[in-house]
Every structure is written in C-alpha cells, then in structure tokens.
Design an enzyme around this catalytic site. Structure first.
Site, PDB file in Angstrom:
ATOM      1  N   LEU A 188      -8.579   5.253   6.654  1.00 17.87           N
ATOM      2  CA  LEU A 188      -7.244   5.850   6.539  1.00 17.87           C
ATOM      3  C   LEU A 188      -7.254   7.208   7.237  1.00 17.87           C
ATOM      4  O   LEU A 188      -8.312   7.822   7.370  1.00 17.87           O
ATOM      5  CB  LEU A 188      -6.895   6.051   5.065  1.00 17.87           C
TER       6      LEU A 188
ATOM      7  N   ALA B  81     -13.826  -1.611   6.708  1.00 21.02           N
ATOM      8  CA  ALA B  81     -12.386  -1.347   6.667  1.00 21.02           C
ATOM      9  C   ALA B  81     -12.070  -0.132   7.516  1.00 21.02           C
ATOM     10  O   ALA B  81     -12.745   0.897   7.407  1.00 21.02           O
ATOM     11  CB  ALA B  81     -11.940  -1.099   5.227  1.00 21.02           C
ATOM     12  N   ALA B  82     -11.056  -0.260   8.347  1.00 25.15           N
ATOM     13  CA  ALA B  82     -10.627   0.879   9.161  1.00 25.15           C
ATOM     14  C   ALA B  82     -10.285   2.051   8.245  1.00 25.15           C
ATOM     15  O   ALA B  82      -9.681   1.868   7.192  1.00 25.15           O
ATOM     16  CB  ALA B  82      -9.420   0.494  10.005  1.00 25.15           C
TER      17      ALA B  82
ATOM     18  N   LYS C  39     -18.525  -1.994   2.618  1.00 25.08           N
ATOM     19  CA  LYS C  39     -18.971  -2.531   1.327  1.00 25.08           C
ATOM     20  C   LYS C  39     -19.999  -3.626   1.608  1.00 25.08           C
ATOM     21  O   LYS C  39     -19.758  -4.514   2.427  1.00 25.08           O
ATOM     22  CB  LYS C  39     -17.790  -3.089   0.516  1.00 25.08           C
TER      23      LYS C  39
ATOM     24  N   ASP D 262      -8.442  -1.378  -1.813  1.00 29.29           N
ATOM     25  CA  ASP D 262      -9.423  -1.699  -2.847  1.00 29.29           C
ATOM     26  C   ASP D 262      -9.297  -3.135  -3.373  1.00 29.29           C
ATOM     27  O   ASP D 262      -8.799  -3.364  -4.472  1.00 29.29           O
ATOM     28  CB  ASP D 262      -9.286  -0.690  -4.004  1.00 29.29           C
TER      29      ASP D 262
ATOM     30  N   GLU E 188     -18.214  -5.890  -6.785  1.00 32.32           N
ATOM     31  CA  GLU E 188     -17.291  -5.996  -5.659  1.00 32.32           C
ATOM     32  C   GLU E 188     -17.831  -6.981  -4.627  1.00 32.32           C
ATOM     33  O   GLU E 188     -19.038  -7.110  -4.449  1.00 32.32           O
ATOM     34  CB  GLU E 188     -17.091  -4.620  -5.020  1.00 32.32           C
TER      35      GLU E 188
ATOM     36  N   ASP F 118      -7.618  -5.610 -10.755  1.00 31.09           N
ATOM     37  CA  ASP F 118      -8.094  -4.218 -10.769  1.00 31.09           C
ATOM     38  C   ASP F 118      -7.103  -3.254 -10.120  1.00 31.09           C
ATOM     39  O   ASP F 118      -7.492  -2.309  -9.454  1.00 31.09           O
ATOM     40  CB  ASP F 118      -9.449  -4.172 -10.046  1.00 31.09           C
TER      41      ASP F 118
ATOM     42  N   GLN G 256     -18.472   1.930  -7.464  1.00 25.77           N
ATOM     43  CA  GLN G 256     -19.544   1.143  -6.852  1.00 25.77           C
ATOM     44  C   GLN G 256     -19.828   1.647  -5.434  1.00 25.77           C
ATOM     45  O   GLN G 256     -18.995   2.319  -4.838  1.00 25.77           O
ATOM     46  CB  GLN G 256     -19.164  -0.341  -6.830  1.00 25.77           C
TER      47      GLN G 256
END
Ligand code: ATP
Ligand code: MN
Length: 353
Positions: A169, A166-167, A63, A255, A84, A235, A47
C-alpha cells in the site's frame, strides 16, 4: 518510476485499479520475478509477515507457506488462532477482482531460495531467528505474538520456500488511512458473543449510524460480507479507508490469510450483515447471477484467473467447489429477503439511491 509507484498514484476514490488494467499484470510479474535486495519483519501483526524490498523502492508484503494445500483449519482452532495461508491471500485477490470490487491489492505467489533470497538478505533481530533444523534445512521463526517460536518455525524444503507477495500500500505518511471497527466484528473471546449475534434487529441500529446512514458504505459492507462468506474468512475485525477520499470511498479488502480454511463447511454467520439487513448492491447481485447461470461458474473463472500464478494450482479443488455452492446460498438468502420483504428499505439497491 516503478509499476508499483504508478499503481499507487492511480488509486481512485472508487477502486484500487481499473477493470482489465494492464498495470496489474505488470505489477504481478515484477513481484514474482524482480531481484530481492532486502527482507525485514513487518511489526505489529500477530503472525509473521516480511517486508520484501526490491530495487527502485518497490516493496511487497510476504506471507510464508506453512502447510500443504489440503490442510484444513484445525478443528479446535478459533478463527483468531487459525494459521494464515499464503494461498488464501493469492486466491482472495483474484476473487475480489472477479467479483468486480477491485478493493484488494494484487498478490502473486513465488518460490524463494531460503539461503540466497532470505537468509542472506536478513539482518538484525530477524537474522537471529534463523537456524538449521535436525534434517539440515534452513529455518526461521521471526518475532511475533502467535507462532513465532522454534516449534512453529518456517523451514526450507529442502532449500526453497513458497509464499504470497502482496503489492505494498502507499506509505502511511503519503496516504494516511482511517481504521474502522467492523460493526459485525466477532468477539475474539473464547466464550463471549457479539451483540449482532444476539440481536436480530442489529442492522436497524447500524443503518442510523454514520457513515452507514448514507452513501455507499453499508453496501460496501454487504459486498465484504459476500466476499468473506465465499472465502470463509471470519477474521474481519476492522477495515481501512484512505483518508484523502473522505467517507464516501471504498473500504480496502486487506488481510485474507484466514480464508479458504474449511472447504466442507459454509459459515453462514459471515453472511449475517446481508441476511440481517436484507440488502445487496445491484451490481454485486448481477455478478453473482452471472456466475450462477453460467456458462462459466465462479470456480472455473477463479481457476482460470489463477492458472498463470507461479505457484499454481493455488487452491485445493474442494475450495473451488465450495465457491459455487456458496454463490447458491447467497442467492437463496436474497430470494428469501425479497419474498418476506416487510421492511421499508428495498433489498436490492444502487449506489445512487
Ligand atoms: N499490502 C499491504 N501493504 C502494506 N501494508 C499492509 C498491506 N496489507 C496489510 N497491511 C497492513 O498491515 C497490517 C497488518 O496486516 P494483517 O492484518 O495482514 O496482519 P495480521 O497479523 O493479521 O494483523 P491482525 O492480527 O491485527 O489482523 C494491516 O492492518 C495493514 O495496515
Ligand atoms: Mn489479521
């Protein structure tokens, strides 16, 4: 050096960040307020996800919001076709922190301007998917395998869009990750079942296979099962670890977009690892008991933790109620395990044992 650079440098073998780490708040604030300089689509996923670029090479994984907070998982959708939810990403980070795991990257909500913070900063193939809808809102759909078409476009309302950030990685080149199949992975097939769903002795087999036969990993999977049961996330097909830390390191909690979809249904199968192995880490049990006994329930603690998020209230109230109910269910499962204790392995374990 940005707060994100510092955060990434400080990731340890045991956790992503320290308890009460000020850097987490700094990072959340940066992602929520820093100017955005470029957006692009993250390829590979099913997605749509955008990579957000800020000055100083800071990046976040975005997202978008698709539905209002009260919308539940569509009754005829499988966990693998569920849309999501950006709010699930935000809430899961806060929950992971409250449970003392610190295995999820920090996530904040933010409201963007469709025209100036998305359309104006996109290029290439992503830019080509922007269009103006019949009600004159600016929309885009991106390119991906699920829901990236005109019928499932993401539109401004009228010109703002909410999402999760989201920070990022550490880059894979800097900190390579190992991807593991989750032993209790679902079948991802409309009609087929997985082995663990049919074999009640499945855990005995897992306990013999490295890396689950020694060290912390099996306990980490129990934590993950508790975490996913609380959020309702079905999931969890794979998980990742940082290669530099070897095998006796924590699994990343990544996720979480499919959590918090069914507040009136407790999906007991997510707890299968814990119930089949009859195993839980002692510190996790202590944390669950703390929230169960109060004075502060998990729902209250989570609500408080998320209250400063730019898109608060993050969760629809029934999702919070569900958390307290699910804590009770986990504890009852553990009580049943202890009562019937006929295995050779103790139910409650420490990492050292
Ligand atoms: N915060 C992050 N920063 C950088 N990369 C990330 C981050 N979170 C996840 N990823 C990477 O992006 C990949 C895809 O993310 P995610 O699993 O959320 O997408 P997805 O569309 O659900 O993919 P899939 O359908 O395969 O589960 C992950 O496997 C992970 O390697
Ligand atoms: Mn996924």
């Amino acid at each position: 050096m940005s707060h994100l650079d510092l955060f990434q440098l400080r990731i340890s073998k045991y956790e992503l960040y320290k308890r009460d780490d000020q850097l987490v708040d700094d990072l959340l604030r940066d992602m929520a307020t820093e100017r955005i300089v470029h957006i692009s689509q993250k390829d590979g996923g099913t997605q749509i996800k955008l990579i957000i670029d800020y000055p100083n090479n800071m990046q976040a994984l975005f997202k978008p919001m698709r539905f209002p907070r009260e919308q539940q998982t569509l009754p005829n959708h499988f966990y693998f076709t569920d849309f999501e939810r950006h709010t699930a990403e935000i809430a899961s980070f806060h929950l992971d922190r409250l449970l003392g795991f610190r295995r999820a990257m920090p996530v904040t909500g933010r409201i963007l301007n469709m025209t100036t913070e998305l359309y104006a900063l996109a290029d290439g193939d992503l830019l080509k998917t922007f269009f103006v809808s019949p009600s004159n809102n600016l929309c885009f759909h991106g390119k991906c395998s699920y829901y990236c078409d005109t019928a499932h476009a993401i539109c401004g309302n009228p010109d703002t869009l909410e999402g999760s950030f989201a920070a990022f990685l550490p880059a894979k080149e800097m900190a390579p990750r190992k991807v593991w199949r989750h032993p209790w992975r679902r079948s991802y097939h409309k009609r087929r079942k997985a082995q663990w769903e049919q074999d009640s002795d499945y855990c005995t087999m897992v306990r013999d296979i490295p890396p689950y036969d020694s060290g912390r990993r099996l306990l980490d999977l129990m934590d993950m099962s508790v975490f996913d049961f609380l959020t309702g996330n079905m999931d969890r097909h794979h998980y990742e670890t940082f290669k530099v830390f070897g095998n006796d390191t924590f699994p990343l909690h990544l996720d979480h977009g499919r959590g918090f979809g069914k507040p009136f249904q407790d999906e007991l199968s997510i707890l299968a690892p814990v119930l089949q192995c009859c195993l839980l880490r002692q510190s996790t049990l202590a944390t669950l008991l703390k929230f169960h006994n109060g004075p502060k329930k998990l729902s209250e603690a989570l609500k408080e933790s998320m209250s400063t998020d730019p898109v608060a209230p993050v969760l629809w109230e029934p999702h919070l109620t569900a958390l307290d109910r699910r804590v009770k269910i986990i504890l009852q499962g553990i009580r049943d395990c202890i009562a019937k204790d006929d295995t050779l392995e103790p139910v409650i374990q420490n990492d050292a044992s």
